[in-house]
Scaffold this active site. Structure first.
Site, PDB file in Angstrom:
ATOM      1  N   ASP A 190       0.871  -1.181   0.000  1.00 52.64           N
ATOM      2  CA  ASP A 190       0.000   0.000   0.000  1.00 52.64           C
ATOM      3  C   ASP A 190       0.904   1.226   0.000  1.00 52.64           C
ATOM      4  OD1 ASP A 190      -2.277   1.707   0.291  1.00 52.64           O
ATOM      5  OD2 ASP A 190      -3.329   0.124   1.345  1.00 52.64           O
ATOM      6  N   ASP A 191       0.383   2.386   0.379  1.00 51.88           N
ATOM      7  CA  ASP A 191       1.188   3.603   0.351  1.00 51.88           C
ATOM      8  C   ASP A 191       2.423   3.447   1.239  1.00 51.88           C
ATOM      9  OD1 ASP A 191      -0.832   4.874  -1.220  1.00 51.88           O
ATOM     10  OD2 ASP A 191      -1.954   5.287   0.618  1.00 51.88           O
TER      11      ASP A 191
END
Length: 476
Positions: free
Chosen positions: A258-259
């Site tokens: 993810d980020d």
């Protein structure tokens, strides 16, 4: 046990390299005595020191050490007003469930030490939802406590000689994919309502969900972390400062599902009501790999506001996007005064610049559809990008445009396949200026001879100096 220390202010921190001198003496009859001296840098040093094995810890990778960690930290908390204490985790594999930290305390992982997160759910206490979220991220209702947790603390340090924390997240990822979660997964490290936090010089792998989540806190330094998760693992954000102030994130390497970094401040009506922004944040010398997400995201939970964020000297490789702003109708709040410079990108799978006004994931149906976010003062400069799919996707909100965008000194090389297809920029409901940008941006961003600004002043957190601390421990 008491150890000597040197409190010498250091103007800089040399990553990874820590001066370690370990002298092993074999004492006949009495057995072997390992006496180690180790210097490390921290915001504060400690007067008292103990080792996890002093409290019954067993580093065989099988025995639960939840009780040992909790007993040790409870015992050491009595020294909070007497110079503080540190708990040393020696080489070995230390299986444990969730445990809570205390104030004026250092958790130190020696080289070769591995903390293993238990896959036994009974080892993870349940907590109520965060007030700025109103529910858990995976499911309504409560959430599991993080592996390493603390609340209402002052002066807490998690560091080491590149020791490892392994969340053993595959158990939790499987439950997520199979839609078996009734309670939100634990994070790896979460510190709430606290001040003076340092998390540094560690390797963090396979968190059940987000890795590092300082929340409702201030004066935070996150430095020298290697964060690793499979690129297809769900919601394994690297570092997520949330409704926090004065944050310094530097010299980190992140591979994530993810980020790599996501700045947050609460979710829709809950974040608006709680009203605590994330602000005065600097991110520098970051390397990110995340094929399905952003190097740095602002949002999507940004209802308490995000402001005065400075990003410089960062690199993304094989990542979905560079710096992304995620918001939506119903969020409210604001993202303003975001400054980004010195960006190197290689293989961006979607967009270099990505501003989204339709990231419409809501906690429940109670959000206010009239709560519009304010996105303004977004500055990008000095960007070099190679092998890019699309230069920019800038999507504001009808009747609520994103304003004050400035992009200068940017060179983007599109992939050979993309050169033959659609326009390199897509823009709606945005306004701003560009200068010396290749390929030419959309018409909504007018061309003007300008160098986009970047602050010259320092944030207070940048001036925090480190002390040279020393461990002198005897382990029989």
């Amino acid at each position: 046990m008491v150890f000597s220390q040197k409190e010498i202010k250091s103007p800089r921190w040399t990553l990874i390299e820590i001066n370690v001198i370990c002298v092993i003496s074999i004492v006949l009859i009495f057995g072997s005595l390992a006496e180690c001296n180790l210097d490390y840098l921290a915001i504060n040093c400690r007067k008292h020191s103990a080792v996890l094995t002093d409290f019954g810890g067993v580093g065989d990778g099988k025995t639960s050490n939840t009780k040992a960690f909790n007993t040790a930290i409870t015992k050491l908390s009595q020294y909070a007003n007497d110079g503080g204490a540190q708990l040393i985790v020696p080489p070995g594999k230390w299986l444990t469930g969730s445990f809570n930290l205390t104030s004026h305390f250092t958790l130190f992982l020696q080289k070769g030490a591995v903390i293993l997160g238990s896959q036994d759910e009974s080892q993870w206490p349940q907590l109520p939802p965060l007030p700025s979220y109103g529910r858990g991220r995976d499911a309504p209702g409560p959430r599991f406590s993080s592996l390493i947790f603390g609340t209402h603390l002052t002066d807490v340090i998690i560091t080491g000689n590149n020791g490892t924390i392994d969340g053993q997240g595959s158990y939790w990822w499987d439950k997520f994919h199979n839609k078996q979660l009734k309670i939100t997964r634990p994070y790896m490290i979460e510190i709430l309502y606290s001040d003076q936090i340092q998390i540094s010089n560690l390797t963090l792998i396979n968190s059940p969900s987000w890795f590092v989540h300082p929340t409702y806190s201030s004066n935070i330094i996150i430095k020298g972390l290697t964060i690793l998760a499979p690129v297809d693992s769900p919601n394994t954000d690297g570092i997520d400062p949330d409704s926090s102030t004065n944050v310094r994130i530097e010299d980190n390497y992140i591979v994530s599902g993810d980020d790599c970094i996501a700045i947050k401040s609460g979710w829709d009506q809950y974040g608006i009501k709680f009203g605590k922004p994330s602000k005065q944040i600097i991110i520098r010398r970051l390397t990110c790999i995340s094929p399905d997400s952003a190097m740095i995201a602002l949002g999507s939970e940004m209802s308490g506001g995000i402001e005065n964020v400075r990003v410089e000297d960062v690199t993304a490789i094989n990542t979905e996007s560079a710096v992304r702003i995620k918001s939506a109708v119903g969020r409210g709040g604001y993202v303003k005064d975001i400054f980004v410079k010195g960006v190197k990108l290689n293989t961006i799978l979607r967009y270099v610049f990505w501003l989204t006004g339709s990231y419409g994931d809501h906690p429940d149906n109670g959000f206010d559809p009239k709560a519009l976010p304010k996105i303004t003062g977004i500055i990008f400069r000095d960007v070099i990008a190679k092998n890019v799919t699309v230069a920019g996707q800038l999507e504001g909100i009808s009747n609520d445009p994103f304003t004050g965008i400035c992009i200068s000194n940017v060179t983007i090389e599109l992939s050979e396949l993309k050169k033959k297809k659609k326009l390199p920029w897509n823009c709606t409901d945005v306004s701003g200026v560009t200068s010396n940008v290749v390929p030419k941006p959309c018409d909504l961003l007018s061309e003007k001879k300008i160098e986009c600004p970047f602050p010259t002043d320092k944030l207070a957190i940048e001036d925090v100096q480190f002390k040279t601390c020393n461990i002198k421990s005897s382990v029989f």
